[in-house]
Enzyme design. Sequence first.
Site, mmCIF file in Angstrom:
data_model
loop_
_atom_site.group_PDB
_atom_site.id
_atom_site.type_symbol
_atom_site.label_atom_id
_atom_site.label_comp_id
_atom_site.label_asym_id
_atom_site.label_seq_id
_atom_site.Cartn_x
_atom_site.Cartn_y
_atom_site.Cartn_z
ATOM 1 N N SER A 1 0.842 -1.197 0.000
ATOM 2 C CA SER A 1 0.000 0.000 0.000
ATOM 3 C C SER A 1 0.879 1.250 0.000
ATOM 4 O O SER A 1 2.109 1.166 0.064
ATOM 5 C CB SER A 1 -0.928 -0.009 1.220
ATOM 6 O OG SER A 1 -0.170 0.007 2.416
ATOM 7 N N TYR A 2 0.241 2.404 -0.041
ATOM 8 C CA TYR A 2 0.964 3.672 -0.151
ATOM 9 C C TYR A 2 1.970 3.803 0.992
ATOM 10 O O TYR A 2 1.605 3.678 2.171
ATOM 11 C CB TYR A 2 -0.035 4.831 -0.109
ATOM 12 C CG TYR A 2 0.561 6.156 -0.491
ATOM 13 C CD1 TYR A 2 1.087 6.369 -1.760
ATOM 14 C CD2 TYR A 2 0.593 7.208 0.419
ATOM 15 C CE1 TYR A 2 1.628 7.587 -2.113
ATOM 16 C CE2 TYR A 2 1.129 8.430 0.076
ATOM 17 C CZ TYR A 2 1.643 8.613 -1.194
ATOM 18 O OH TYR A 2 2.185 9.823 -1.540
#
Length: 875
Positions: free
Chosen positions: A331-332
């Site tokens: 994820s980010y």
Amino acid sequence: MKSVLMVAEKPSLAASLAGILSNGRCTAKRGTGNGCSTHEWTGNFRNEGSVHFRMTSVCGHVMSLDFNKKYNCWDKVDPIQLFGCATEKKETNPKQNMRKFLAHEARGCDYLVLWLDCDKEGENICFEVMDAVKHVINNVYSDQVTYRAHFSAITEKDIKKAMETLGHPNENEAKSVDARQELDLRIGCAFTRFQTKFFQDRYGDLDSSLISYGPCQTPTLGFCVKRHDDIQTFKPESFWHLQLLAGQPEVTLEWARGRVFKKDIAIMLLNRVKEHKKATVESVASKEAYKSKPQALNTVELMRICSSGLGIGPFQAMQIAERLYTQGYISYPRTETNQYPTNFDLPAVLHVLKPSADFGEEARSILGDIQTPRKGKDAGDHPPITPMKLGNRSDFDRDTWRVYEFICRHFMGTVSRDLKYRVTTAKLSVGMETFSCTASVLIDAGFTKVMTWSAFGKDEPQPPFVQGTQVAINDVRLIESQTGPPDYLTESELITLMEEHGIGTDASIPVHINNICQRNYVHIENGRKLMPTTLGIVLVHGYQKIDPELVLPTMRTEVERMLTLIAQGSANFQDVLRHAIKIFKLKFMYFVKNIDSMDALFEVSFSPLAESGKAHSRCGKCRRYMKYIQTKPARLHCSHCDETYALPIGNVKVYREFKCPLDDFDLLAFSTGVKGRSYPFCPYCYNHPPFSDMPHLGGCNTCTNANCPHSLNTLGISSCVECPTGVLVLDCTLAPTWKLGCNRCDVIINCFKGATKITVEEAKCQECGAQQVNVVYKSDKSKFKDGSEEKSGCIFCSADFSHLVEKHRAVASRPVRSGGGFRGGKAGRGGGGMGGAAFGSGGAVTAGGGPNAGGGVRGSRVAKDKMGQLASYFV
């Protein structure tokens, strides 16, 4: 059918998004030389029904802030002007033509959907994209035209949900980035320019091409120097403690008093204990203890562990993490949040990891016993960093795999049980003194089964004592020790300090640490420890002597607080800028006024220019030898004239015995190697261009003096095919290794190896317009196919030369000689010549001798004002 333009932050991200949103049915076409492809497909959009989608990307920021051109000359602009002078937005990478590319892709589009990274920088890039297409997409600033996608992972679920819940760009967050950019530009450049010029003109062994100041960088350096000062000023202090050996098997017990700093008291207590032959077991108690599983992973913790546990610096760690993100594996990676959302699907992530050959067994085990994660901080930005796609060891290089594996194992650790162990403590008394020993035994490994680097270790043997009994004292000792200094800061500890004091953001912290390393302010030692250099130490001490706030974190913390208010819409953009600029301008004026205080520290640590370097080449004014100072930045210093001349970065040597015809300075030859750039240059002309069309820091290959056999006028061949203003110039500095080099870019064409003489002739090629050359070989070393010693022709078109020239970048050469002056215009192939230079007649340079200028001279140029500058001296 209406059209929708969608823009991502990176080309790889655009490809991933297009594949997901089109269900793999998009078509792609290459961009126009900037690496950004465009992906197209048809689908449904909001209430419009079927539309044509066009997905492309930028490459980070489209625009960057800079001063107007006239303020970029360090020699002509007083740094104090930088606090109030005009600034402008310029394309970050002009060669990419990103604004033109975006406008081209936006033609015919009715809507704009922005898929930039979901942070403040991403919001800022949103408005840069909107500005680039505002003349193409009608009413682009309207909420009915432009939309913003918010997402935290490159998965089908997240991306399609983002498409269904489009929002709008946040102008306040974008403005906070504009404010930070402007403050950092004005403050950083003003201080950096002043102190760089001040100290480099005085000292020769600074070993740094730029003595920079940064509102975040300098406090970061301050932490490192403070720890260094603590180490240097530390005074060790002696202390004593008792050590008791008792029982069978023998056990070493620790003294309850710990340390005693007075020896006579320690001896008195030792004698009291020695009066006893046995110790009484007062208690033997056991209890269970726990080591908590980790919280969810945020950016700062990722950088800390990568540095301390994996030996990967924060800058490299974030590059790896961003690459894993754009490839859809995690994820980010830029988030301050370390608590999972209440609706986060924890089992789904474990199901992704189940098939792994490396940790799949652990994932399957945890799936049957998922524990509630620890509470943390929800910063409201992005969810914690979690794995999103399974990767195998063979998919990555070594460091990328190690970072990915850590993220996966850390996630599994957050949903595992706490580590549980039993601690047994025995307390014994000897007279009035108490001693104890402890032993720990593992009960449940918990999260350490998957996070093996946090493993419990070996079980310790239980104390062989029974409460209420007495045991024989085998020995009692008085141990003398000394307090020790703290160690140098590690990157991990520095990251913690920066986070605590609000220095930088999760995205910029690694950049600031990397900067102080690149500026030669600190060195990274074993264990990722940061050891300040002499330059870094003297700089910080100098700031502390003049104005301690310049190096303390408090100033930046306050600036960050004001920037946050802008982002929240609670403070006016212009008001914050004016206030911060006013404060730092006053501090700058005080700093300049008191610079002698810092100079006194430099004087002790560094050598004056006059005492640095070694004799190199002659000054054209006094004809004495100038000193060549090789430490960064390389430069020449004439101690007699007290003048310093900047040099290009690379190898610099005296160019035979040639002199500049304008100022009598010895010519020098610059080179980055046989396969790199090289050209001759005059150190005076390089720093003080004699002609208005010669660039600052330009070599003889940019000089339009028709009387010089080394100039662009004499040795220019053709216009460069890779850049719009460059000219391919014959390079003779490494003869008999010859090559053409562009005087503006890095294009190099090797040719005529071993030739003894090459002359650029007056005649032009009838096919391409390039200047013809005359090439001479020794009779026994001719490389012409017919064995001739001498031939004339076009380097690019002549069949006699084709096997002697690397034509990989010179197929479409354009002519440069014409009857006109230096205009820098363009002409097509054979189209009458490009006004690249008003070349004089053919000059030649032999491999062993001096320059020979043949024929007459055309287009002579008069030096702007150099001869006037030197006239008084020469008279």
